[in-house]
Design a protein around this motif. Structure first.
Motif, PDB file in Angstrom:
ATOM      1  N   GLN A  51      38.308  60.380  20.412  1.00  0.00           N
ATOM      2  CA  GLN A  51      37.818  59.853  21.678  1.00  0.00           C
ATOM      3  C   GLN A  51      37.395  58.412  21.511  1.00  0.00           C
ATOM      4  OE1 GLN A  51      35.321  62.580  23.763  1.00  0.00           O
ATOM      5  NE2 GLN A  51      34.364  61.029  25.040  1.00  0.00           N
ATOM      6  N   ASP A  52      37.632  57.605  22.537  1.00  0.00           N
ATOM      7  CA  ASP A  52      37.240  56.201  22.545  1.00  0.00           C
ATOM      8  C   ASP A  52      35.757  56.089  22.183  1.00  0.00           C
ATOM      9  OD1 ASP A  52      36.969  53.509  22.972  1.00  0.00           O
ATOM     10  OD2 ASP A  52      37.284  53.584  25.138  1.00  0.00           O
ATOM     11  N   ALA A  53      35.433  55.259  21.202  1.00  0.00           N
ATOM     12  CA  ALA A  53      34.056  55.145  20.720  1.00  0.00           C
ATOM     13  C   ALA A  53      33.293  53.997  21.349  1.00  0.00           C
ATOM     14  CB  ALA A  53      34.053  54.988  19.193  1.00  0.00           C
ATOM     15  N   ARG A  54      33.881  53.290  22.300  1.00  0.00           N
ATOM     16  CA  ARG A  54      33.188  52.152  22.897  1.00  0.00           C
ATOM     17  C   ARG A  54      32.000  52.609  23.750  1.00  0.00           C
ATOM     18  NH1 ARG A  54      37.303  49.409  26.499  1.00  0.00           N
ATOM     19  NH2 ARG A  54      37.964  51.581  26.718  1.00  0.00           N
ATOM     20  N   SER A  55      31.008  51.728  23.871  1.00  0.00           N
ATOM     21  CA  SER A  55      29.835  52.056  24.676  1.00  0.00           C
ATOM     22  C   SER A  55      29.147  50.773  25.125  1.00  0.00           C
ATOM     23  CB  SER A  55      28.847  52.922  23.874  1.00  0.00           C
ATOM     24  OG  SER A  55      28.361  52.203  22.755  1.00  0.00           O
ATOM     25  N   PHE A  56      28.286  50.899  26.127  1.00  0.00           N
ATOM     26  CA  PHE A  56      27.420  49.794  26.538  1.00  0.00           C
ATOM     27  C   PHE A  56      26.032  50.359  26.801  1.00  0.00           C
ATOM     28  CE2 PHE A  56      28.992  51.488  30.536  1.00  0.00           C
ATOM     29  CZ  PHE A  56      27.888  51.444  31.382  1.00  0.00           C
ATOM     30  N   THR A  57      25.039  49.475  26.866  1.00  0.00           N
ATOM     31  CA  THR A  57      23.657  49.882  27.089  1.00  0.00           C
ATOM     32  C   THR A  57      23.203  49.407  28.456  1.00  0.00           C
ATOM     33  OG1 THR A  57      23.224  49.701  24.717  1.00  0.00           O
ATOM     34  CG2 THR A  57      21.318  49.797  26.178  1.00  0.00           C
ATOM     35  N   ALA A  58      22.560  50.286  29.201  1.00  0.00           N
ATOM     36  CA  ALA A  58      22.014  49.937  30.517  1.00  0.00           C
ATOM     37  C   ALA A  58      20.491  49.956  30.435  1.00  0.00           C
ATOM     38  CB  ALA A  58      22.500  50.903  31.578  1.00  0.00           C
ATOM     39  N   LEU A  59      19.869  48.858  30.845  1.00  0.00           N
ATOM     40  CA  LEU A  59      18.417  48.737  30.800  1.00  0.00           C
ATOM     41  C   LEU A  59      17.912  48.133  32.102  1.00  0.00           C
ATOM     42  CD1 LEU A  59      17.948  47.266  27.201  1.00  0.00           C
ATOM     43  CD2 LEU A  59      17.572  49.629  27.909  1.00  0.00           C
ATOM     44  N   GLY A  60      16.611  48.260  32.326  1.00  0.00           N
ATOM     45  CA  GLY A  60      15.992  47.610  33.473  1.00  0.00           C
ATOM     46  C   GLY A  60      15.873  48.522  34.677  1.00  0.00           C
ATOM     47  N   ALA A  61      15.950  47.905  35.853  1.00  0.00           N
ATOM     48  CA  ALA A  61      15.687  48.608  37.108  1.00  0.00           C
ATOM     49  C   ALA A  61      16.932  49.322  37.614  1.00  0.00           C
ATOM     50  CB  ALA A  61      15.164  47.624  38.146  1.00  0.00           C
ATOM     51  N   THR A  62      17.412  50.261  36.817  1.00  0.00           N
ATOM     52  CA  THR A  62      18.571  51.078  37.196  1.00  0.00           C
ATOM     53  C   THR A  62      18.134  52.532  37.306  1.00  0.00           C
ATOM     54  OG1 THR A  62      19.188  51.349  34.867  1.00  0.00           O
ATOM     55  CG2 THR A  62      20.209  49.537  36.067  1.00  0.00           C
ATOM     56  N   GLY A  63      19.058  53.367  37.794  1.00  0.00           N
ATOM     57  CA  GLY A  63      18.734  54.775  37.956  1.00  0.00           C
ATOM     58  C   GLY A  63      18.354  55.454  36.658  1.00  0.00           C
ATOM     59  N   SER A  64      18.937  55.023  35.551  1.00  0.00           N
ATOM     60  CA  SER A  64      18.583  55.541  34.228  1.00  0.00           C
ATOM     61  C   SER A  64      18.841  54.444  33.209  1.00  0.00           C
ATOM     62  CB  SER A  64      19.388  56.795  33.888  1.00  0.00           C
ATOM     63  OG  SER A  64      20.771  56.496  33.814  1.00  0.00           O
ATOM     64  N   GLN A  65      18.144  54.524  32.095  1.00  0.00           N
ATOM     65  CA  GLN A  65      18.290  53.537  31.027  1.00  0.00           C
ATOM     66  C   GLN A  65      18.770  54.279  29.786  1.00  0.00           C
ATOM     67  OE1 GLN A  65      15.038  50.605  30.742  1.00  0.00           O
ATOM     68  NE2 GLN A  65      14.091  51.615  32.513  1.00  0.00           N
ATOM     69  N   ARG A  66      20.009  53.974  29.386  1.00  0.00           N
ATOM     70  CA  ARG A  66      20.589  54.754  28.293  1.00  0.00           C
ATOM     71  C   ARG A  66      21.830  54.069  27.739  1.00  0.00           C
ATOM     72  NH1 ARG A  66      24.814  58.100  30.482  1.00  0.00           N
ATOM     73  NH2 ARG A  66      24.922  57.930  32.766  1.00  0.00           N
ATOM     74  N   LEU A  67      22.296  54.630  26.627  1.00  0.00           N
ATOM     75  CA  LEU A  67      23.578  54.228  26.043  1.00  0.00           C
ATOM     76  C   LEU A  67      24.680  54.998  26.738  1.00  0.00           C
ATOM     77  CD1 LEU A  67      24.947  52.600  23.688  1.00  0.00           C
ATOM     78  CD2 LEU A  67      24.818  54.708  22.366  1.00  0.00           C
ATOM     79  N   VAL A  68      25.690  54.289  27.248  1.00  0.00           N
ATOM     80  CA  VAL A  68      26.748  54.915  28.038  1.00  0.00           C
ATOM     81  C   VAL A  68      28.078  54.755  27.305  1.00  0.00           C
ATOM     82  CG1 VAL A  68      27.908  54.995  30.269  1.00  0.00           C
ATOM     83  CG2 VAL A  68      25.504  54.310  30.143  1.00  0.00           C
ATOM     84  N   THR A  69      28.755  55.856  27.041  1.00  0.00           N
ATOM     85  CA  THR A  69      30.084  55.781  26.430  1.00  0.00           C
ATOM     86  C   THR A  69      31.128  55.569  27.516  1.00  0.00           C
ATOM     87  OG1 THR A  69      30.281  58.190  26.525  1.00  0.00           O
ATOM     88  CG2 THR A  69      29.444  57.237  24.480  1.00  0.00           C
ATOM     89  N   PHE A  70      32.213  54.912  27.160  1.00  0.00           N
ATOM     90  CA  PHE A  70      33.285  54.656  28.114  1.00  0.00           C
ATOM     91  C   PHE A  70      33.963  55.976  28.468  1.00  0.00           C
ATOM     92  CE2 PHE A  70      32.369  50.442  27.209  1.00  0.00           C
ATOM     93  CZ  PHE A  70      33.228  49.538  27.827  1.00  0.00           C
ATOM     94  N   ASP A  71      34.100  56.232  29.765  1.00  0.00           N
ATOM     95  CA  ASP A  71      34.798  57.440  30.197  1.00  0.00           C
ATOM     96  C   ASP A  71      36.165  57.125  30.780  1.00  0.00           C
ATOM     97  OD1 ASP A  71      34.126  56.226  32.551  1.00  0.00           O
ATOM     98  OD2 ASP A  71      33.216  58.002  33.477  1.00  0.00           O
ATOM     99  N   ARG A  72      36.615  55.898  30.597  1.00  0.00           N
ATOM    100  CA  ARG A  72      37.932  55.443  31.047  1.00  0.00           C
ATOM    101  C   ARG A  72      38.295  54.216  30.230  1.00  0.00           C
ATOM    102  NH1 ARG A  72      35.219  54.664  36.739  1.00  0.00           N
ATOM    103  NH2 ARG A  72      33.996  56.289  35.734  1.00  0.00           N
ATOM    104  N   GLN A  73      39.526  53.761  30.349  1.00  0.00           N
ATOM    105  CA  GLN A  73      39.983  52.652  29.511  1.00  0.00           C
ATOM    106  C   GLN A  73      39.296  51.342  29.872  1.00  0.00           C
ATOM    107  OE1 GLN A  73      44.255  52.355  29.159  1.00  0.00           O
ATOM    108  NE2 GLN A  73      44.519  54.566  28.987  1.00  0.00           N
ATOM    109  N   THR A  74      38.993  51.114  31.141  1.00  0.00           N
ATOM    110  CA  THR A  74      38.324  49.882  31.573  1.00  0.00           C
ATOM    111  C   THR A  74      37.172  50.241  32.500  1.00  0.00           C
ATOM    112  OG1 THR A  74      39.802  49.594  33.479  1.00  0.00           O
ATOM    113  CG2 THR A  74      40.458  48.544  31.407  1.00  0.00           C
ATOM    114  N   ILE A  75      36.073  49.487  32.371  1.00  0.00           N
ATOM    115  CA  ILE A  75      34.904  49.668  33.225  1.00  0.00           C
ATOM    116  C   ILE A  75      34.453  48.303  33.716  1.00  0.00           C
ATOM    117  CG2 ILE A  75      32.477  50.366  33.293  1.00  0.00           C
ATOM    118  CD1 ILE A  75      33.077  52.552  31.347  1.00  0.00           C
ATOM    119  N   SER A  76      34.259  48.177  35.014  1.00  0.00           N
ATOM    120  CA  SER A  76      33.763  46.925  35.588  1.00  0.00           C
ATOM    121  C   SER A  76      32.241  46.954  35.650  1.00  0.00           C
ATOM    122  CB  SER A  76      34.338  46.727  36.994  1.00  0.00           C
ATOM    123  OG  SER A  76      33.798  47.692  37.888  1.00  0.00           O
TER     124      SER A  76
END
Length: 378
Positions: free
Chosen positions: A246-271
């Motif tokens: 499985q694709d091992a790429r990920s990004f981190t979401a922080l701040g005033a969002t619905g949740s703050q966590r490490l997010v793995t890519f669930d598709r080839q490209t994410i905007s």
């Protein structure tokens, strides 16, 4: 003793509360917009702060490029009848004499089953001797044996069968239903057929990557490309190692969002707009839609394109700013590509800190007033 509050007591209480708040600070999700901008190179900081526009989106639209090289693409499919070391053969020999070399009396033929092709590619046949099998087809081996036996028994008839392909195998491991070592046989001579033989995928198809190791080469494709680009359905070779993961790429979401966590890519490209949606969107009670930031270490060549410079050395710290309230803000966020290792951060709206200050002051004043009332009643 009964103490009465002097007229200046309440203002004193408010001033004391303000001083307490200023000294202790208030909890918050992270830096403010002002603090982020103060760390920019333009203000003697160490990061370039850049507003996202169409030019920036074009320069940073870099996606993982996966595919096979011509060395893999141009390898032809192996003939299903080509014999290799380790293969197992079966021979049936017919003789036209009553007392034949190999055929018992009273029977029309004799069978020699499970003749293993040795590591050097040879087999041994009684009265015919040691015969080169590897690299030949069953038909070629039949002719060789017929010639060898023909000088000792009249017109022998030979049948040669390839019983198993143990000599030509590949290993399939990782995100498949059945990991193991599989023979290359006529139905499984290509990559997609071999993956099907291994039971298919056990991980999400959209983020499945297939790596083929052959000798000292290792190349990877997206699983989906096997079907959208049939030329990637390469022919397999003995000893190939196939890894599905499985694709091992990920990004981190922080701040005033619905949740703050490490997010793995669930598709080839994410905007950027998809990244925000994946963590529950902007917090309606906290978020500042003018302060959406993406933190990234950008390669030198991309940073130079973004900044219009040619004097940079090495990777650069970049902070990309998205203002969702601008006329094209949503479109720019939709087109901005999130990459592996990015940090997406949303600042709090300015009024949130004001609310916190008011809340703290109100609470502090109420507490002090309660203390004063208690003293007054003593």
């Amino acid at each position: 003793m009964n103490l009465k509050n002097p007229f200046w007591a309440k203002p004193f209480v408010l001033l004391a509360a303000v001083a307490m708040v200023g000294a202790c600070g208030l909890p918050r999700v992270g830096p403010t917009k002002k603090e982020i901008y103060s760390g920019s190179v333009q203000r003697q900081g160490d990061a370039f702060v850049v507003s996202v526009n169409r030019r920036v989106n074009t320069a940073t639209a870099i996606y993982p490029s996966l595919g096979f090289s011509p060395a893999f693409l141009n390898a032809g499919v192996l003939g299903s009848d080509t014999i290799r070391p380790g293969d197992t053969l079966g021979l049936t020999i017919y003789e036209n004499v009553e007392d034949g070399l190999l055929v018992p009396e009273g029977t029309p033929a004799t069978s020699l089953e499970e003749i293993q092709v040795d590591g050097d590619g040879y087999i041994f046949v009684p009265y015919a001797g040691r015969i080169r099998a590897a690299g030949n087809t069953p038909e070629a081996i039949r002719r060789i044996i017929s010639e060898k036996l023909g000088s000792q028994t009249p017109d022998p008839q030979i049948l040669v069968r390839r019983l198993a392909g143990d000599g030509a195998t590949v290993s399939v491991v990782g995100g498949v239903t059945g990991s193991g070592v599989y023979p290359i046989e006529q139905p499984t001579r290509t990559l997609s057929a071999m993956l099907a033989q291994a039971g298919g995928l056990a991980i999400p198809q959209d983020v499945a990557q297939v790596t083929v190791s052959r000798g000292n080469r290792q190349e990877t494709i997206w699983f989906d490309d096997l079907y959208t680009h049939p030329r990637y359905d390469i022919a397999l070779r003995n000893g190939d190692r196939i890894l599905v993961e499985q694709d091992a790429r990920s990004f981190t979401a922080l701040g005033a969002t619905g949740s703050q966590r490490l997010v793995t890519f669930d598709r080839q490209t994410i905007s950027a707009i998809e990244a925000i949606a994946l963590v529950g969107g902007l917090s309606t009670a906290l978020a500042d839609p003018t302060g959406v930031f993406v933190f990234r270490n950008e390669p030198e060549e991309i940073a130079e394109m973004v900044l219009g410079r040619t004097d940079l050395v090495g990777p650069q710290r970049m902070v990309y700013v998205l203002d969702l309230t601008e006329p094209n803000g949503m479109f720019e966020a939709r087109d901005f590509a999130i990459r592996d290792g990015d940090t997406v951060y949303v600042t709090e709206a300015p009024y949130v800190q004001v609310q916190k200050v008011v809340g703290v002051l109100t609470g502090a004043t109420s507490s002090l007033a309660t203390v004063q009332d208690t003293i007054s009643t003593e």
